[in-house]
Design an enzyme around this catalytic site. Structure first.
Site, PDB file in Angstrom:
ATOM      1  N   GLY A 125     -41.317   8.407 -51.305  1.00 37.48           N
ATOM      2  CA  GLY A 125     -41.982   9.626 -51.783  1.00 37.48           C
ATOM      3  C   GLY A 125     -41.292  10.195 -53.016  1.00 37.48           C
ATOM      4  N   ASP A 160     -40.362   4.377 -44.462  1.00 39.39           N
ATOM      5  CA  ASP A 160     -41.525   5.157 -44.903  1.00 39.39           C
ATOM      6  C   ASP A 160     -42.760   4.488 -44.306  1.00 39.39           C
ATOM      7  OD1 ASP A 160     -41.807   7.112 -47.775  1.00 39.39           O
ATOM      8  OD2 ASP A 160     -43.553   6.517 -46.587  1.00 39.39           O
ATOM      9  N   LEU A 173     -45.636   4.869 -45.671  1.00 38.18           N
ATOM     10  CA  LEU A 173     -46.499   4.727 -46.856  1.00 38.18           C
ATOM     11  C   LEU A 173     -47.810   5.509 -46.716  1.00 38.18           C
ATOM     12  CD1 LEU A 173     -45.963   0.949 -47.792  1.00 38.18           C
ATOM     13  CD2 LEU A 173     -44.727   2.938 -48.631  1.00 38.18           C
ATOM     14  N   SER A 212     -37.359  24.220 -47.295  1.00 35.28           N
ATOM     15  CA  SER A 212     -38.109  24.819 -48.406  1.00 35.28           C
ATOM     16  C   SER A 212     -37.854  26.311 -48.494  1.00 35.28           C
ATOM     17  CB  SER A 212     -39.601  24.568 -48.173  1.00 35.28           C
ATOM     18  OG  SER A 212     -40.374  25.372 -49.031  1.00 35.28           O
ATOM     19  N   ALA A 213     -37.919  26.812 -49.718  1.00 35.33           N
ATOM     20  CA  ALA A 213     -37.812  28.254 -49.933  1.00 35.33           C
ATOM     21  C   ALA A 213     -38.997  28.989 -49.324  1.00 35.33           C
ATOM     22  CB  ALA A 213     -37.747  28.547 -51.424  1.00 35.33           C
ATOM     23  N   THR A 214     -39.995  28.245 -48.884  1.00 35.66           N
ATOM     24  CA  THR A 214     -41.133  28.857 -48.216  1.00 35.66           C
ATOM     25  C   THR A 214     -40.686  29.638 -46.971  1.00 35.66           C
ATOM     26  OG1 THR A 214     -43.409  28.429 -47.528  1.00 35.66           O
ATOM     27  CG2 THR A 214     -41.779  26.875 -46.764  1.00 35.66           C
ATOM     28  N   TYR A 239     -47.408  24.657 -42.176  1.00 38.30           N
ATOM     29  CA  TYR A 239     -46.394  23.885 -42.914  1.00 38.30           C
ATOM     30  C   TYR A 239     -45.084  24.666 -42.998  1.00 38.30           C
ATOM     31  CZ  TYR A 239     -43.691  22.660 -47.025  1.00 38.30           C
ATOM     32  OH  TYR A 239     -42.642  22.382 -47.858  1.00 38.30           O
ATOM     33  N   LYS A 244     -41.015  24.195 -41.179  1.00 40.20           N
ATOM     34  CA  LYS A 244     -39.681  24.227 -41.800  1.00 40.20           C
ATOM     35  C   LYS A 244     -38.782  25.228 -41.061  1.00 40.20           C
ATOM     36  CE  LYS A 244     -40.551  21.162 -44.963  1.00 40.20           C
ATOM     37  NZ  LYS A 244     -40.035  19.792 -44.798  1.00 40.20           N
ATOM     38  N   ASN A 299     -52.123  19.852 -55.668  1.00 37.69           N
ATOM     39  CA  ASN A 299     -52.022  21.267 -55.284  1.00 37.69           C
ATOM     40  C   ASN A 299     -51.012  21.994 -56.151  1.00 37.69           C
ATOM     41  OD1 ASN A 299     -53.743  21.195 -52.943  1.00 37.69           O
ATOM     42  ND2 ASN A 299     -52.125  19.990 -51.953  1.00 37.69           N
ATOM     43  N   LEU A 333     -48.452  22.985 -59.347  1.00 33.35           N
ATOM     44  CA  LEU A 333     -48.731  23.356 -60.737  1.00 33.35           C
ATOM     45  C   LEU A 333     -48.488  22.233 -61.749  1.00 33.35           C
ATOM     46  CD1 LEU A 333     -49.433  25.548 -62.820  1.00 33.35           C
ATOM     47  CD2 LEU A 333     -47.020  26.235 -62.782  1.00 33.35           C
ATOM     48  N   ASP A 379     -50.248  32.838 -51.725  1.00 29.13           N
ATOM     49  CA  ASP A 379     -49.210  32.791 -52.767  1.00 29.13           C
ATOM     50  C   ASP A 379     -48.377  34.070 -52.774  1.00 29.13           C
ATOM     51  OD1 ASP A 379     -49.456  30.314 -53.878  1.00 29.13           O
ATOM     52  OD2 ASP A 379     -50.735  30.930 -55.550  1.00 29.13           O
TER      53      ASP A 379
END
Ligand code: UD1
Length: 350
Positions: free
Chosen positions: A13, A34, A36, A128-130, A153, A157, A202, A204, A302
């Protein structure tokens, strides 16, 4: 480090492949697992072309516990695991939450069970910073509390970090580091590996490069009414090779016995926030390409602004993001051009 073997799950990935390269550059041996499901086997050739070495590769799904046990029996001398293999599309996770919980948490738990049984001591997790949502204080430190997750999602995390905490508490021989990524972008400077989104991107930067090369009509800028200087949302965009290097440093830290606790957490960002329009302008400046864009409404889920406090990672991990934004955007562009050229020449020869 010589004669050290690291399992990289999800190693074909985007971030996994860059990390495999940096590990091999530092002398580690790498085995990639993986399934795949969201990557191509040809990524292995890119890794070989860059490093001059071939990573071991096994294609299977880590949700398959018996297959994973067989793997641990064959690769007996694993020193560490870096775990990237997970689903990562926010919107899809809202539509298929069970698929996300099933995959992202089962893989993690299967790996931890394997680590206990087969005595693999070190683990690095792709977080993730999420987990911070919209933080109350910026820049955001590792001590900022979790906000209720915006998506399944994001929740995987948060839950994964809790699972890791409990697992290392119960097994004192295990050490884990959770790396909370801000927004990874760009590609390897060789343009031999990079991000390969399937379908409409998805994120940017892949959307920008695909628009510039003519695959998409125009970039939709999601919202210009945020409380930011130019009204567009702010993120901390970090170069993927810099990010990959942090994984190598994390493994070295655990091997050298420098961990301060059995589960350590680090933010991986640059510390600098950039708005969507700043990214558009920097892309145009560094590549000389003109980008078609249109301002549209905000995207659901967002947050307005998030960027990292990098002090802890800089001082404690001894790692710092180095590559600047324009160079990073140029690397993403060079990669996009390479991918399209390759597709075109494949069509010609067929
Ligand atoms: C997204 C995920 C985040 C995940 C990360 C992984 C959401 C809400 N968040 O982060 O959980 O960890 O990807 O890479 O999806 N933008 C546009 N037009 C576009 C695409 C994006 O204006 O076509 C804007 C977004 O509104 C945002 C910024 O660009 O302000 C960055 O978006 P993106 O690359 O999707 O990253 P995040 O949303 O920060």
């Amino acid at each position: 480090m010589k004669n050290r073997l690291v399992l990289v799950t999800g190693g074909t990935g985007y971030i996994g492949s860059h990390t495999a390269v940096e590990l091999m550059n530092e002398g580690f041996d790498v085995v990639i697992v993986d399934n795949l499901s969201n990557s191509e086997k040809s990524v292995l050739d890119g890794i070989t072309a860059i490093t001059g070495r071939r990573a071991f590769f096994e294609q299977f799904d880590i949700c398959d516990k018996e297959r994973l046990r067989d793997f641990f029996k064959v690769y007996k001398k694993l020193d560490a695991i870096i775990h990237f293999a997970a689903y990562k599309a926010v919107g899809e996770s809202v539509e298929k939450p069970l698929m996300y919980y099933q995959n992202n948490l089962t893989t993690l738990m299967n790996l931890f069970e394997g680590m206990v049984e087969f005595k693999v001591p070190y683990f690095v997790f792709s977080s993730s910073a999420t987990v911070y949502g919209q933080p109350d204080i910026l820049p955001v430190t590792e001590r900022a509390p979790f906000k209720p997750a915006d998506s399944p999602y994001g929740n995987t995390k948060q839950i994964a970090e809790e699972i890791m905490r409990d697992a290392v508490n119960a097994n004192k021989d295990l050490h884990a580091i959770s790396l909370r990524y801000f927004n990874p972008i760009g590609a390897h400077p060789s343009a031999l590996i990079g991000e390969l989104p399937r379908g409409v991107p998805n994120n940017l930067v892949p959307f920008i490069t695909q628009t510039a090369i003519g695959i998409r009509d125009e970039l939709k800028v999601f919202g210009d009414d945020y409380n930011t200087p130019d009204g567009t949302a702010i993120r901390d965009y970090i170069n993927v090779v810099d990010l990959a290097k942090a994984h190598v440093v994390s493994i070295q830290r655990m091997i050298e016995g420098k961990s301060k606790s059995n589960l350590e957490i680090f933010n991986l960002g640059t510390g600098k926030g950039s708005s969507v329009m700043e990214i558009v302008n920097a892309f145009e400046k560094s590549t000389g390409e003109k980008l078609k864009f249109k301002i549209v409404g905000r995207r659901a889920g967002d947050v307005e602004s998030v960027y990292a406090d990098t002090k802890y990672a800089n001082e404690e991990l001894g790692w710092k993001a180095k590559v600047d934004l324009e160079e990073t955007l140029l690397s993403a562009w060079n990669w996009e051009k390479y991918v399209r050229n390759k597709k075109r020449s494949r069509l010609k020869t067929n």
